[in-house]
Write a protein that holds these residues in place. Structure first.
Motif, short mmCIF file in Angstrom:
data_model
loop_
_atom_site.label_atom_id
_atom_site.label_comp_id
_atom_site.label_asym_id
_atom_site.label_seq_id
_atom_site.Cartn_x
_atom_site.Cartn_y
_atom_site.Cartn_z
N CYS A 403 0.79 -1.24 0.00
CA CYS A 403 0.00 0.00 0.00
C CYS A 403 0.82 1.29 0.00
O CYS A 403 0.30 2.36 -0.33
CB CYS A 403 -0.94 0.01 1.21
SG CYS A 403 -1.90 -1.50 1.43
N GLN A 404 2.10 1.22 0.42
CA GLN A 404 2.81 2.48 0.65
C GLN A 404 3.27 3.16 -0.63
O GLN A 404 3.83 4.25 -0.55
CB GLN A 404 3.98 2.26 1.59
CG GLN A 404 3.53 2.16 3.05
CD GLN A 404 4.60 2.52 4.05
OE1 GLN A 404 5.77 2.50 3.74
NE2 GLN A 404 4.17 2.84 5.27
N SER A 405 3.06 2.55 -1.78
CA SER A 405 3.33 3.29 -3.01
C SER A 405 2.32 4.43 -3.15
O SER A 405 2.59 5.44 -3.81
CB SER A 405 3.26 2.36 -4.22
OG SER A 405 1.98 1.77 -4.30
N CYS A 406 1.14 4.29 -2.53
CA CYS A 406 0.13 5.37 -2.53
C CYS A 406 -0.03 5.98 -1.13
O CYS A 406 0.04 7.18 -0.96
CB CYS A 406 -1.22 4.82 -2.99
SG CYS A 406 -1.22 4.22 -4.70
N HIS A 407 -0.25 5.11 -0.15
CA HIS A 407 -0.42 5.61 1.23
C HIS A 407 0.95 5.70 1.88
O HIS A 407 1.43 4.75 2.50
CB HIS A 407 -1.31 4.66 2.02
CG HIS A 407 -2.70 4.54 1.47
ND1 HIS A 407 -3.69 5.45 1.71
CD2 HIS A 407 -3.24 3.61 0.64
CE1 HIS A 407 -4.80 5.09 1.10
NE2 HIS A 407 -4.56 3.97 0.42
N GLN A 408 1.58 6.85 1.74
CA GLN A 408 2.93 7.01 2.28
C GLN A 408 2.90 7.05 3.80
O GLN A 408 1.84 7.21 4.41
CB GLN A 408 3.55 8.31 1.75
CG GLN A 408 3.62 8.38 0.24
CD GLN A 408 4.02 9.77 -0.25
OE1 GLN A 408 4.12 10.71 0.53
NE2 GLN A 408 4.22 9.89 -1.55
N ALA A 409 4.10 6.88 4.38
CA ALA A 409 4.20 7.06 5.83
C ALA A 409 3.79 8.50 6.17
O ALA A 409 4.16 9.44 5.46
CB ALA A 409 5.63 6.79 6.29
N LEU A 421 -2.31 6.55 6.85
CA LEU A 421 -3.07 5.57 7.62
C LEU A 421 -2.63 5.39 9.06
O LEU A 421 -3.28 4.68 9.82
CB LEU A 421 -3.00 4.21 6.91
CG LEU A 421 -3.55 4.21 5.47
CD1 LEU A 421 -3.34 2.86 4.82
CD2 LEU A 421 -5.03 4.59 5.47
N GLU A 422 -1.54 6.00 9.47
CA GLU A 422 -1.12 5.88 10.86
C GLU A 422 -2.02 6.76 11.72
O GLU A 422 -2.12 7.96 11.50
CB GLU A 422 0.35 6.29 11.00
CG GLU A 422 1.29 5.28 10.35
CD GLU A 422 2.63 5.89 9.95
OE1 GLU A 422 2.62 6.84 9.14
OE2 GLU A 422 3.66 5.40 10.45
#
Length: 570
Positions: A403-409, A421-422
């Motif tokens: 997912c982190q290609s879109c939802h970055q840290a 999302l954190e």
């Protein structure tokens, strides 16, 4: 009794004559502190051998067992952490002493006749020591060793003519795997130690033949100041070696050797070599693309070639310049200073880069997580499977991979991703979202721009937040406040787009059970369904082939757990 045994042993071995020869060898010019580095190196090499054999009693060289066996040494074997720490920091100490010994002998002119062959033997020893440091780095099969060694083998692959074949041979194939670890282990514990013993023997034998390189003094003065190795020089050597070993014990006991998370080829990791290879790593930054060969082969090759051929360069120059050895020592010193400067630049560059600090902190957290989970046992399938021991940890890893290609840290500088999302679905996350849904950390980077910011009073916002929060089946919901929020849902205009019937209108997500396990799982499977974002959807569909059921469950557990986590964005 002891005297009789000593006499018997001496008659068979002649050890008394050997000891006398060693202890009372004449040191021309007298004992000096600057002669201590070679003896300390021998002591550290012996220490590496002893600790290496101790580690071999527990180490298992396979990709499924290596990390677990090292972790076992660290946590279960008595004094295992200390022994591994001595071996780890001992490798660095040897590199430092090699440099000091190299400088001392260079300024003494130890490459001059008749010591040329001994200089060459020492040069080969230095290459073997560096190779031992490199090959040992991979053996724990943790993230740092795995990615750092990839840098080194990639450099080997750039060598002309043999580079590709050499890299394939070292790796045991096109990529890293079990054969890579087996080959590095064979090099580290068999081939390179055999070469080390051979050349160390040659080096010491030639040293015994020619003696220590004396200071530049008239022969009469050297003879006048000469004294036996025992007791003064032996005391100097012993005191320095004891100080070095004592320091190693202190560092190994107080800090311990690092062990990061298990090697994960699918992860994003900041690859950095060990400190003694940082200069080469920094050098590569200046030679990219077609000039890469200049940084990987030409310049390092010239530097090594200069060191190896110092005896012959000196023999050529001394006919014209009587003090040529000092000039050559100065060039060597400046070259080593340049190498040190490159290493310092590499460190300074990383310290200035916040992304490096973020990735390093994340790697540290993952390492602690892996060590914690390993206390429950490492699966036989390999250490990467241990993350399944905790479904929330496993969910975080699936999120990172899928997912982190879109939802970055969320703490990514200049955030450009989809909603972070954190802290997702926590009261703070919901409140922040309602006040500014078009912020970068929510819908600001998507085509969804029709939702207006909520501008009502704080009291009403709190009620709406509690109502939405209650949809996630939380145990700590304030029921009365959630009820008030539900009553405000229509009055504040939310119902003009959102529904609460579990079906949806196609205009905006239906919010019945929002952020619950079932709602989240259904959304991930079909984000473009009318119940969710319909035609406004930008998210990819994750069906069963792309996200198996166990991974979907782990992801929903992790997302659900975020409601109790703090936000990581301003």
């Amino acid at each position: 009794m002891l005297k009789r045994f000593g006499d018997w042993l001496d008659s068979r071995t002649g050890h008394r004559a050997l000891m006398h020869s060693a202890l009372f060898e004449r040191v021309l010019g007298g004992a000096r502190w600057r002669y201590v580095f070679g003896s300390a190196l021998v002591v550290l090499i012996l220490l590496q051998a002893v600790t290496g054999i101790a580690l071999e009693l527990y180490y298992s060289p396979s990709t499924t067992d290596a990390w677990a066996s090292v972790n076992y040494i660290e946590t279960q074997v008595q004094l295992g952490s200390l022994v591994r720490g001595l071996h780890h920091f001992g490798a660095s100490a040897i590199v430092i002493l090699v440099v000091l010994h190299l400088l001392q002998t260079a300024w003494a002119g130890a490459f001059r006749a008749p010591r040329e062959v001994n200089w060459l033997a020492g040069f080969v020893l230095m290459q073997i020591i560096l190779a031992l440091a490199l090959t040992g780095y991979l053996l724990p099969w943790d993230q740092k060793g795995y990615w750092a060694t990839q840098v080194a083998t990639s450099i080997a692959g750039t060598l002309p003519l043999i580079g590709e074949k050499l890299q394939t041979f070292l790796q045991g194939g096109a990529s890293y795997g079990n054969l890579t670890l087996t080959r590095f282990h064979t090099l580290h514990v068999i081939l390179l130690p055999a070469g080390l013993v051979l050349f160390l023997g040659i080096h010491l034998a030639l040293f015994r033949k020619h003696g220590v390189t004396p200071p530049d003094m008239p022969q009469e003065e050297l003879e006048r100041r000469a004294e036996p190795f025992f007791p003064k020089q032996l005391f100097y050597d012993t005191a320095f070696a004891a100080a070095v070993v004592g320091t190693l014990f202190f560092v190994a006991f107080s800090q311990g050797a690092p062990l990061e998370g298990p090697a994960d080829p699918s992860s994003q990791y900041l690859a950095r070599p060990e400190w003694y290879f940082l200069p080469l790593f920094q050098l590569l930054k200046y030679f990219e693309g077609g000039a890469e060969l200049l940084g990987t082969v030409v310049l390092p090759g010239l530097a090594m070639g200069f060191m190896a051929t110092l005896p012959f360069i000196h023999a050529f120059l001394v006919r014209r310049l009587p003090q040529a050895h000092r000039a050559l020592a100065l060039v060597l010193t400046l070259g080593l200073a340049g190498v040190g400067a490159l290493g310092a630049l590499a460190v300074a560059s990383d310290r200035k880069d916040p992304a490096v600090a973020t990735m390093a902190a994340r790697a540290h957290e993952e390492a602690l997580e892996a060590r914690r989970l390993a206390t429950k046992g490492v699966p036989t399938a390999g250490p990467l499977e241990l993350y399944r021991n905790d479904p929330i940890v496993w969910g975080a890893r699936v999120i990172s991979a899928q997912c982190q290609s879109c939802h970055q840290a969320c703490d990514t500088p200049n955030y450009t991703g989809s909603p972070c999302l954190e802290g997702y679905a926590s009261r703070a996350w919901i409140a922040r979202f309602l006040r500014n849904p078009r912020a970068p950390h929510f819908f600001g980077n998507t085509k969804i721009d029709e939702m207006d910011a909520y501008t009502g009073p704080q009291e009403s916002l709190d009620a709406l937040v509690e109502f939405l929060y209650s949809q996630g089946e939380r145990p700590d919901v304030t029921v009365a406040l959630a009820k008030k929020g539900e009553e405000l849902f229509d009055g504040e205009g939310c119902a003009s787009c959102h529904t609460l019937d579990g079906v949806g209108s196609g205009m905006a997500p239906d919010l019945k059970g929002w952020a619950s396990h079932a709602w989240t799982a259904a959304f991930i499977r079909t984000p473009g369904a009318p119940r969710f974002f319909g035609e406004l959807n930008e998210m990819e569909t994750f069906d069963h082939t792309r996200l198996p059921e166990d991974e979907l469950r782990a992801v929903t557990l992790w997302l659900h757990a975020q409601a109790s986590q703090p936000l990581k964005f301003p």
